[in-house]
Every structure is written in structure tokens, then in C-alpha cells.
Design a protein around this motif. Structure first.
Motif, short mmCIF file in Angstrom:
data_model
loop_
_atom_site.label_atom_id
_atom_site.label_comp_id
_atom_site.label_asym_id
_atom_site.label_seq_id
_atom_site.Cartn_x
_atom_site.Cartn_y
_atom_site.Cartn_z
N GLY A 1 0.78 -1.23 0.00
CA GLY A 1 0.00 0.00 0.00
C GLY A 1 0.80 1.28 0.00
O GLY A 1 0.43 2.25 0.64
N THR A 2 1.91 1.30 -0.72
CA THR A 2 2.71 2.51 -0.84
C THR A 2 2.75 2.92 -2.30
O THR A 2 2.94 2.09 -3.18
CB THR A 2 4.15 2.27 -0.33
OG1 THR A 2 4.09 1.79 1.01
CG2 THR A 2 4.95 3.54 -0.36
N ILE A 3 2.57 4.21 -2.55
CA ILE A 3 2.66 4.76 -3.91
C ILE A 3 3.85 5.71 -3.94
O ILE A 3 3.93 6.65 -3.16
CB ILE A 3 1.38 5.50 -4.31
CG1 ILE A 3 0.16 4.61 -4.12
CG2 ILE A 3 1.48 5.99 -5.76
CD1 ILE A 3 -1.16 5.34 -4.25
N HIS A 4 4.78 5.44 -4.84
CA HIS A 4 5.99 6.24 -5.00
C HIS A 4 5.85 7.03 -6.30
O HIS A 4 5.64 6.45 -7.36
CB HIS A 4 7.24 5.35 -5.08
CG HIS A 4 7.39 4.44 -3.91
ND1 HIS A 4 8.02 4.83 -2.75
CD2 HIS A 4 6.99 3.17 -3.72
CE1 HIS A 4 8.02 3.82 -1.90
NE2 HIS A 4 7.39 2.80 -2.46
N LEU B 261 -0.83 4.32 2.15
CA LEU B 261 -2.29 4.27 2.28
C LEU B 261 -2.75 4.14 3.73
O LEU B 261 -3.80 4.66 4.10
CB LEU B 261 -2.86 3.12 1.45
CG LEU B 261 -2.67 3.23 -0.06
CD1 LEU B 261 -3.35 2.06 -0.76
CD2 LEU B 261 -3.19 4.56 -0.58
N GLN B 262 -1.97 3.49 4.58
CA GLN B 262 -2.37 3.34 5.98
C GLN B 262 -2.37 4.67 6.73
O GLN B 262 -2.95 4.78 7.80
CB GLN B 262 -1.53 2.28 6.71
CG GLN B 262 -0.08 2.63 6.84
CD GLN B 262 0.74 2.11 5.69
OE1 GLN B 262 0.23 1.80 4.63
NE2 GLN B 262 2.04 2.00 5.89
N ASN B 263 -1.73 5.71 6.16
CA ASN B 263 -1.70 7.02 6.81
C ASN B 263 -2.84 7.94 6.38
O ASN B 263 -2.92 9.07 6.86
CB ASN B 263 -0.37 7.71 6.53
CG ASN B 263 0.79 6.99 7.18
OD1 ASN B 263 0.62 6.23 8.12
ND2 ASN B 263 1.97 7.23 6.66
N LEU B 264 -3.69 7.48 5.48
CA LEU B 264 -4.82 8.30 5.03
C LEU B 264 -5.84 8.44 6.15
O LEU B 264 -5.98 7.57 7.01
CB LEU B 264 -5.46 7.69 3.79
CG LEU B 264 -4.56 7.66 2.55
CD1 LEU B 264 -5.25 6.93 1.41
CD2 LEU B 264 -4.17 9.06 2.13
N PHE C 298 -5.00 -2.53 2.30
CA PHE C 298 -4.05 -1.58 1.75
C PHE C 298 -3.35 -2.11 0.51
O PHE C 298 -2.57 -1.41 -0.11
CB PHE C 298 -3.00 -1.20 2.79
CG PHE C 298 -3.59 -0.55 4.02
CD1 PHE C 298 -4.31 0.62 3.93
CD2 PHE C 298 -3.43 -1.14 5.26
CE1 PHE C 298 -4.84 1.22 5.06
CE2 PHE C 298 -3.97 -0.55 6.39
CZ PHE C 298 -4.68 0.64 6.29
N HIS C 299 -3.62 -3.37 0.16
CA HIS C 299 -2.94 -3.98 -0.99
C HIS C 299 -3.37 -3.30 -2.29
O HIS C 299 -4.55 -3.14 -2.56
CB HIS C 299 -3.25 -5.48 -1.06
CG HIS C 299 -2.80 -6.23 0.13
ND1 HIS C 299 -1.53 -6.14 0.65
CD2 HIS C 299 -3.45 -7.09 0.93
CE1 HIS C 299 -1.41 -6.92 1.70
NE2 HIS C 299 -2.58 -7.50 1.91
N ILE C 300 -2.38 -2.91 -3.08
CA ILE C 300 -2.64 -2.27 -4.37
C ILE C 300 -2.41 -3.29 -5.47
O ILE C 300 -1.35 -3.91 -5.54
CB ILE C 300 -1.70 -1.06 -4.59
CG1 ILE C 300 -1.91 -0.03 -3.48
CG2 ILE C 300 -1.93 -0.45 -5.95
CD1 ILE C 300 -0.90 1.11 -3.51
N CYS C 301 -3.42 -3.47 -6.33
CA CYS C 301 -3.25 -4.41 -7.43
C CYS C 301 -3.31 -3.73 -8.79
O CYS C 301 -2.93 -4.31 -9.80
CB CYS C 301 -4.26 -5.54 -7.35
SG CYS C 301 -5.95 -5.01 -7.37
#
Length: 83
Positions: free
Chosen positions: A47-50, A65-68, A75-78
Motif C-alpha cells: 500500500g505505498t505509492i511512490h 495508504l495506511q496514513n490516510l 491496503f494492498h494495491i493491485c
């Protein structure tokens, strides 16, 4: 130039069929990438976007995403889409 993201966290750079080098070695699986206004968005499974700048010289911003301020079931991004 194009990029490939790998399960071991590596993001590799290519020109035609020639390997240029490694952009980054994240510790988490790369699940998707997308070109966006800022440059390139690279997402990892936890769940991190760079966000990388358009010239791929620096990582401009990172979103966890966990900090939103709202709750998510996972939080898994696919996949990612930018419009």
C-alpha cells in the motif's frame, strides 16, 4: 525508455531491448506502475505509492495508504489508473 517492476521490488530501466540499469530496489513487491502528470507512479503490494519525477532523477513524493484519514478494508494495491 520503459520500466519493468518485479516481485522482488526491483524497478528496471530499458531502452528498446537493452537493459540500462535499476531505477530503485524497493523491499516490497511492485504491483503496478502508471505514467501520470507528475511523472511515474509506482505501487507496492503493502500500500505505498511512490511518485517519480518525469526525468526519473528523484522520487518526488511517497504516499502510504495506511496514513490516510479514512479506513480501508485492505491496503494492498493491485492496479492504478491515472486520468
Amino acid at each position: 525508455m520503459f520500466l519493468t517492476g518485479h516481485k522482488d521490488g526491483k524497478v528496471l530501466m530499458w531502452r528498446a531491448d537493452s537493459y540500462i540499469g535499476m531505477l530503485m530496489d524497493y523491499k516490497d513487491e511492485i504491483t503496478c506502475m502508471s505514467k501520470c502528470f507528475e511523472g511515474i507512479a509506482i505501487c507496492t503490494w503493502p500500500g505505498t505509492i511512490h511518485f517519480w519525477d518525469i526525468h526519473l532523477t528523484r522520487e518526488a513524493k511517497t504516499i502510504h495508504l495506511q496514513n490516510l484519514p479514512f479506513k480501508m478494508l485492505s491496503f494492498h494495491i493491485c492496479s492504478i489508473d491515472y486520468n
